[in-house]
Design a protein around this motif. Structure first.
Motif, mmCIF file in Angstrom:
data_model
loop_
_atom_site.group_PDB
_atom_site.id
_atom_site.type_symbol
_atom_site.label_atom_id
_atom_site.label_comp_id
_atom_site.label_asym_id
_atom_site.label_seq_id
_atom_site.Cartn_x
_atom_site.Cartn_y
_atom_site.Cartn_z
ATOM 1 N N CYS A 179 0.569 -5.022 4.519
ATOM 2 C CA CYS A 179 -0.823 -4.719 4.919
ATOM 3 C C CYS A 179 -1.595 -5.986 4.264
ATOM 4 O O CYS A 179 -1.518 -6.604 3.194
ATOM 5 C CB CYS A 179 -1.364 -3.602 3.557
ATOM 6 N N THR A 195 0.923 -1.252 -0.221
ATOM 7 C CA THR A 195 0.059 0.117 0.024
ATOM 8 C C THR A 195 0.734 1.264 0.029
ATOM 9 O O THR A 195 2.211 1.198 0.025
ATOM 10 C CB THR A 195 -0.875 0.006 1.188
ATOM 11 N N ARG A 196 -0.009 2.218 -0.096
ATOM 12 C CA ARG A 196 0.915 3.594 0.036
ATOM 13 C C ARG A 196 1.955 3.611 1.302
ATOM 14 O O ARG A 196 3.024 4.209 1.273
ATOM 15 C CB ARG A 196 -0.027 4.911 -0.134
ATOM 16 N N ALA A 219 -4.518 1.995 2.369
ATOM 17 C CA ALA A 219 -5.097 0.890 2.963
ATOM 18 C C ALA A 219 -6.771 1.332 3.298
ATOM 19 O O ALA A 219 -7.551 0.506 2.945
ATOM 20 C CB ALA A 219 -4.499 0.278 4.199
ATOM 21 N N LEU A 243 -8.559 0.991 -0.002
ATOM 22 C CA LEU A 243 -8.955 -0.497 -0.275
ATOM 23 C C LEU A 243 -9.975 -1.103 0.503
ATOM 24 O O LEU A 243 -10.783 -1.907 0.064
ATOM 25 C CB LEU A 243 -7.799 -1.236 -0.257
ATOM 26 N N LEU A 291 -0.255 3.197 -6.062
ATOM 27 C CA LEU A 291 -0.233 2.917 -4.526
ATOM 28 C C LEU A 291 -1.475 3.491 -4.006
ATOM 29 O O LEU A 291 -1.975 4.609 -4.453
ATOM 30 C CB LEU A 291 0.748 3.554 -3.812
ATOM 31 N N TYR A 292 -2.508 2.475 -3.227
ATOM 32 C CA TYR A 292 -3.477 3.113 -2.554
ATOM 33 C C TYR A 292 -3.143 2.944 -1.354
ATOM 34 O O TYR A 292 -2.530 2.118 -0.656
ATOM 35 C CB TYR A 292 -4.538 2.138 -2.834
#
Length: 255
Positions: free
Chosen positions: A249, A148-149, A216, A219, A213-214
């Motif tokens: 994550c 994740t980011r 958390a 998502l 990148l997302y």
């Protein structure tokens, strides 16, 4: 064709990305998946983006009925060979998760290890995620694990040099946008290359790709939007908090 649809890419880079350490951790990850999803022998599970079957084979060895999907036939062929060697049956399907879905067919679906965030658009990424979620039947579980980011920021490195799978590997990483993506540049040289003495050495393979990148929370919220009653974010496979000490994550969602 996008880069992750290229047979040549995975032929060159598969052995680099899936080194011995990643194979050794597979049984423990499969065991945690089974426990987190409260699965029992004979339950059905989808391993989306299964690659060479690293986790699929271990899940099948635990007595689960496994379906593995991937877009690369060569990866699926390797996975099928591993399954035969281990004496387990797995249904491997060549499928693009942006287009393939088997609604409410599985007790659990998993997407593990940096297998998400590579499509050209956010909309395609979300379609990939939604299709995985839709494959889970009511009462089932979806488990996402990946970069994740926050994880990318916590463990960011400019790059490294190491020997693996008969190559000297040089990596270089950089951030794109406002932490919107992580650019990865992987260069493979012959194993005996001394870059200090020969900085102009010609690489065998040179490839650059970007992983979107997302956060958390994004998502998690999307997974909830796609029909799940709960979704919890953890910082490792043992259920640690997702905080500044997170190792990865892991999102566990219940439908």
């Amino acid at each position: 064709m996008e880069w992750f649809e290229s047979e040549d890419f995975w032929k060159n880079y598969g052995p680099i990305m899936f080194d011995e350490a990643h194979w050794q951790e597979a049984p423990a990850i499969a065991d945690r998946v089974m426990k987190l999803a409260a699965l029992h022998e004979g339950d059905t599970i989808l391993d989306a983006g299964c690659g060479v079957g690293r986790i699929s084979v271990e899940l099948a060895a635990l007595g689960l009925k496994v379906t593995g999907t991937d877009i690369i036939q060569a990866e699926l062929d390797t996975a099928a060979e591993s399954a035969r060697d281990e004496g387990v049956e797995i249904d491997f399907i060549k499928a693009d998760m942006r287009k393939w879905c088997r609604p409410a067919a599985f007790d659990c679906a998993v997407n593990l290890y940096t297998s998400f965030g590579y499509c050209d658009t956010i909309e395609e990424d979300m379609l990939y995620l939604k299709n995985m979620c839709d494959c889970v039947r009511p009462g089932g579980t979806f488990i996402f694990e990946g970069t994740t980011r926050e994880i990318a920021a916590l463990y960011f490195t400019k790059g490294e040099e190491f020997d693996r799978a008969g190559y000297k590997v040089v990596t270089d990483f950089s951030v794109t946008g406002d932490w919107e993506g992580l650019r990865s540049h992987w260069t493979l040289y012959p194993a005996d290359t001394d870059l200090a003495k020969n900085p102009a050495a010609v690489p065998v393979v040179d490839h650059t790709f970007i992983q979107r990148l997302y956060p958390a929370t994004t998502l998690r919220d999307k997974i909830l939007e796609y029909g799940f009653k709960s979704a919890k974010v953890y910082g490792n496979w043992e259920g640690a908090p997702y905080d500044e000490y997170a190792a990865t994550c892991v999102i566990v969602a219940k439908k």
